[in-house]
Scaffold this motif. Structure first.
Motif, PDB file in Angstrom:
ATOM      1  N   GLN A 189     -46.531  -9.921 -48.637  1.00  4.91           N
ATOM      2  CA  GLN A 189     -45.674  -9.859 -49.808  1.00  4.91           C
ATOM      3  C   GLN A 189     -45.409  -8.424 -50.237  1.00  4.91           C
ATOM      4  N   GLN A 192     -40.388  -5.460 -43.311  1.00  4.30           N
ATOM      5  CA  GLN A 192     -40.190  -6.867 -42.947  1.00  4.30           C
ATOM      6  C   GLN A 192     -39.269  -6.985 -41.740  1.00  4.30           C
ATOM      7  N   GLN A 216     -36.069 -12.651 -47.335  1.00  5.35           N
ATOM      8  CA  GLN A 216     -36.739 -11.769 -48.294  1.00  5.35           C
ATOM      9  C   GLN A 216     -35.751 -10.883 -49.062  1.00  5.35           C
ATOM     10  N   LYS A 268     -35.464 -10.602 -53.371  1.00  2.00           N
ATOM     11  CA  LYS A 268     -35.528  -9.365 -54.156  1.00  2.00           C
ATOM     12  C   LYS A 268     -34.217  -9.076 -54.872  1.00  2.00           C
TER      13      LYS A 268
END
Length: 458
Positions: A15, A22, A84, A88
């Motif tokens: 995380q 990532q 991801q 965000k």
């Protein structure tokens, strides 16, 4: 407690990674020529979005990316966004594509990508008729996370090379096909394909284990040469040269569809495939053949660009044998259906993978008859779905321009030598597999009796 602590520590680390970190978790590629020729310092990846892995580059925020000199009447590429990114930044972002010649800039397309829950790779296809010069792309992303596949420039006239359609049917023993002398009509359309082409009567696998066989098939190497061997190492060395890589360099569009329960992309077996589709892995054991044929036809309609190398891995014939109901009844007339798991086509209880509380025992004669009838039903199910694909190819005029190969990774045993399945023995029932070739330049009606190690010699 220690294991639990390590698990939460690992999850916390995941995380806390930046989006750039990532993206870097995807397997890297040395290069993608279509991008490398016009750009510097790109991140080349095998990137997975949803059930599809594609060869792509990671878009650097606020940069302009060259899509190369226009070399066709249309251009097609795909955009993907790692989940991801939208966790965000949950708002849409825009992108644009433009032509540039000297100081002149002409925007030809603008688009927007939204954080849709089920969005995967998005196709971009533009008409470029009459347009020349270099094509560029930019996006208003706030961070790393956007991925682009290489642009494919399309013309009305395709190169004069045959398509290659490689059909592999898992655990299919040769002697259960009509073209190899079987007494039941398990494979009428595969038999017709064999009559129209060449059949190898004594083809043998390199291994009774799927991953090892695939590695031999893709590299042309024996198991002890490529090293992908069970309990030793199941990940294929990226330095090995694969069939897909060779064909890709020769100008082929390379794609693979698989329904096996393990993901070939995680074992290095997708090397050289610009698209690896594993959508049907969730249908393993239950309707995978229809799922695969549906996915392949969808790809042929939306993405195929001749010449292409198309690999399709059917797994219906792998235990447990649970074909759709029609096929369960097709060859089981007069056979009493056993109770319990065996009646559902399960064979694990007859080998080392039985449950801990089950005592070892051999299958009864009736149980064997039932299991074989279900296996034959699975063959016919796979045959009928392959027939549906072949019919589509004929309708679209693709069949006549394609080299078609049908084979298997290994066969299947039915207690002929006190073993079921295929992982514990190497007798003829497991080692001998079908090998059929048909298409341009392939002799019709030819039967080759010589022994060949098919997965090495393909």
């Amino acid at each position: 407690p220690l294991i639990i602590a390590l698990f939460f520590a690992f999850c916390s680390r995941e995380q806390n990674l930046t989006l750039e970190e990532q993206v870097a978790l995807f397997p890297s590629l040395e290069s993608i020529p279509a991008f490398a020729k016009y750009n510097r310092s790109l991140k080349y990846l095998r990137a997975r979005i949803g059930h599809q892995q594609r060869e792509a580059v990671a878009y650097q925020p606020f940069s302009r990316l060259s899509l190369g000199e226009i070399n066709g009447e249309r251009v097609r590429f795909f955009l993907g966004v790692i989940p991801q990114y939208f966790f965000k930044y949950p708002e849409p972002f825009s992108y644009q594509i433009w032509l540039e010649q000297g100081e002149r800039k002409a925007i030809i397309f603008k688009g927007e990508i939204s954080p849709e829950p089920k969005s995967g790779w998005q196709k971009i296809e533009l008409d470029l008729k009459g347009k020349k010069s270099e094509l560029f792309f930019s996006a208003q992303t706030k961070d790393w996370g956007l991925l682009l596949t290489a642009p494919r420039y399309l013309s009305e006239t395709a190169p004069n090379m045959p398509n290659i359609i490689f059909i592999l049917i898992d655990a299919l023993r040769a002697d259960h096909l009509g073209c190899y002398g079987y007494h039941l009509p398990t494979s009428p359309d595969i038999d017709e394909l064999a009559r129209s082409g060449t059949i190898f009567l004594n083809a043998y696998t390199a291994s009774p284990f799927t991953v090892t066989s695939l590695a031999s098939m893709f590299t042309g190497l024996y198991p002890w040469e490529h090293g992908v061997i069970f309990v030793y190492d199941l990940h294929m060395d990226e330095n090995l040269i694969t069939l897909a890589e060779v064909l890709q360099k020769a100008g082929y569009q390379t794609v693979g569809f698989s329904a096996v329960y393990f993901l070939p992309t995680e074992l290095g077996l997708s090397q050289g495939f610009e698209l690896s589709d594993e959508t049907c892995a969730s249908s393993f054991f239950f309707g995978d053949a229809q799922c695969l044929t549906d996915q392949v036809i969808k790809w042929l309609e939306q993405e195929a660009s001749p010449p292409f190398f198309l690999y399709i891995h059917y797994v219906s014939t792998h235990a447990p044998y649970r074909a759709p109901e029609f096929y369960q009844k097709l060859f089981s007339a007069g056979i009493k259906k056993p109770k319990g798991e065996v009646g559902k086509g399960e064979i694990l209880r007859f080998g080392k993978h039985r449950r801990w509380y089950q005592l070892p025992r051999s299958p009864t004669e009736e149980e064997l008859k039932w299991l074989i009838s279900q296996y034959d039903g699975e063959i016919r199910y796979a045959n009928d779905q392959i027939a549906r694909l072949l019919k589509y190819l004929r309708i679209k005029g693709i069949y006549e321009k394609s080299l078609i190969l049908v084979t298997a990774d290994h066969g299947e045993a039915f207690f002929e030598h006190k073993k079921m399945d295929h992982t514990e023995e190497l007798h003829r029932q497991v080692a001998r597999i079908p090998l059929i070739l048909a298409g341009p330049g392939i002799p019709s009606g030819k039967r080759i009796p010589q022994v060949v190690l098919s997965l090495i010699h393909i």
